[in-house]
Write an enzyme that holds these catalytic residues in place. Structure first.
Site, short mmCIF file in Angstrom:
data_model
loop_
_atom_site.label_atom_id
_atom_site.label_comp_id
_atom_site.label_asym_id
_atom_site.label_seq_id
_atom_site.Cartn_x
_atom_site.Cartn_y
_atom_site.Cartn_z
N VAL A 1 -9.19 0.72 -0.92
CA VAL A 1 -7.78 0.41 -0.72
C VAL A 1 -7.01 0.82 -1.97
O VAL A 1 -7.27 0.32 -3.07
CB VAL A 1 -7.60 -1.10 -0.45
CG1 VAL A 1 -6.13 -1.39 -0.21
CG2 VAL A 1 -8.43 -1.54 0.74
N LYS A 2 -6.07 1.75 -1.77
CA LYS A 2 -5.27 2.22 -2.91
C LYS A 2 -4.10 1.26 -3.12
O LYS A 2 -3.32 1.00 -2.20
CB LYS A 2 -4.74 3.63 -2.63
CG LYS A 2 -5.81 4.70 -2.72
CD LYS A 2 -5.28 6.05 -2.31
CE LYS A 2 -4.42 6.69 -3.37
NZ LYS A 2 -3.89 7.99 -2.92
N ILE A 3 -3.98 0.79 -4.35
CA ILE A 3 -2.89 -0.12 -4.68
C ILE A 3 -2.16 0.42 -5.91
O ILE A 3 -2.78 0.61 -6.97
CB ILE A 3 -3.45 -1.54 -4.97
CG1 ILE A 3 -4.23 -2.06 -3.75
CG2 ILE A 3 -2.33 -2.50 -5.38
CD1 ILE A 3 -4.84 -3.44 -3.91
#
Ligand code: G3P
Length: 225
Positions: free
Chosen positions: A83-85
């Site tokens: 998950v890219k944050i």
């Protein structure tokens, strides 16, 4: 060295997995919008089509919504979804509070060493500095990445550096020389970096020489295994 292709367009991914030893796919909201397809549809297809990791970005703007979306995305495949944050304050707050043993996090839109170190300390498995966007502001993307690698090593963090925003074959070469852990590159730049007219010319000459003596372009049509 890990190779990621930076696109949400399935057709382009299908073409590139035919010849490139790809480790996975990355996408950002702009790339998802460009594909004009709902992200969960794309993800299910991608997870079935490829074997590697898929790095996909949340759209939530505050800590709680980022965490909610991260759980939802990760539930599609706990091992393969990253998950890219983005490393805003809300993003960092989310990374700090996500159980990063259960949800893989890639800290993205990284422009400073401090952002990378903090994201890593909070549990991110990858940090993604934006190489050419740093070059655009008269700084060196290469030096930023080198400094991030050096600083992560100082603290023995096992977070990997995923160089993003790579624009041409020269950038790719410079990143290899630096020994970066991973790169994410648009499909057409992988083509540029790996194709050379002299390679094509060499093959043509081999073929012509061969056909002067033999009938067809097979190693030995009479040979039986
Ligand atoms: O995936 C994020 C990164 O690659 C952004 O690249 O080309 O929009 O600067 P770019």
């Amino acid at each position: 060295m890990e190779y990621y292709v930076d696109t949400a367009e399935i057709d382009k991914i299908k073409k590139i997995i035919n010849w490139l030893p790809l480790d996975g796919v990355t996408m950002n909201p702009s790339l998802v919008a460009k594909s004009n397809r709902k992200v969960f549809e794309t993800l299910s297809e991608l997870l079935a089509l490829t074997k590697g990791a898929v790095h996909v970005q949340v759209m939530g703007q505050d800590r709680d919504n980022i965490i909610k979306e991260a759980d939802k995305l990760s539930s599609l495949n706990k091992d393969r979804i990253y998950v890219k944050i983005p490393v805003s304050k809300e993003g960092l707050a989310a990374i700090k509070d996500i159980d990063t043993d259960k949800v893989n996090v890639t800290a993205t839109a990284v422009f400073t060493v401090s952002q990378a170190i903090t994201a890593s300390k909070a549990g991110a498995k990858y940090v993604a500095p934006y190489f050419s966007r740093v070059n655009k502001i008269e700084q060196s993307g290469l030096i930023l990445i080198k400094d991030i690698q050096f600083s992560l090593n100082n603290y023995n963090y096992d977070t990997k550096v995923l160089a993003a925003s790579v624009k041409n074959a020269y950038d790719v070469k410079e990143l290899y020389k630096l020994g970066v852990d991973a790169i994410t590159v648009p499909p057409e730049i992988y083509e540029q970096a790996h194709q050379h007219s002299l390679t094509a010319q060499a093959i043509e000459i081999f073929n012509e020489d061969w056909l002067r003596v033999f009938e067809d372009l097979n190693i030995d049509s009479d040979f039986q295994v």
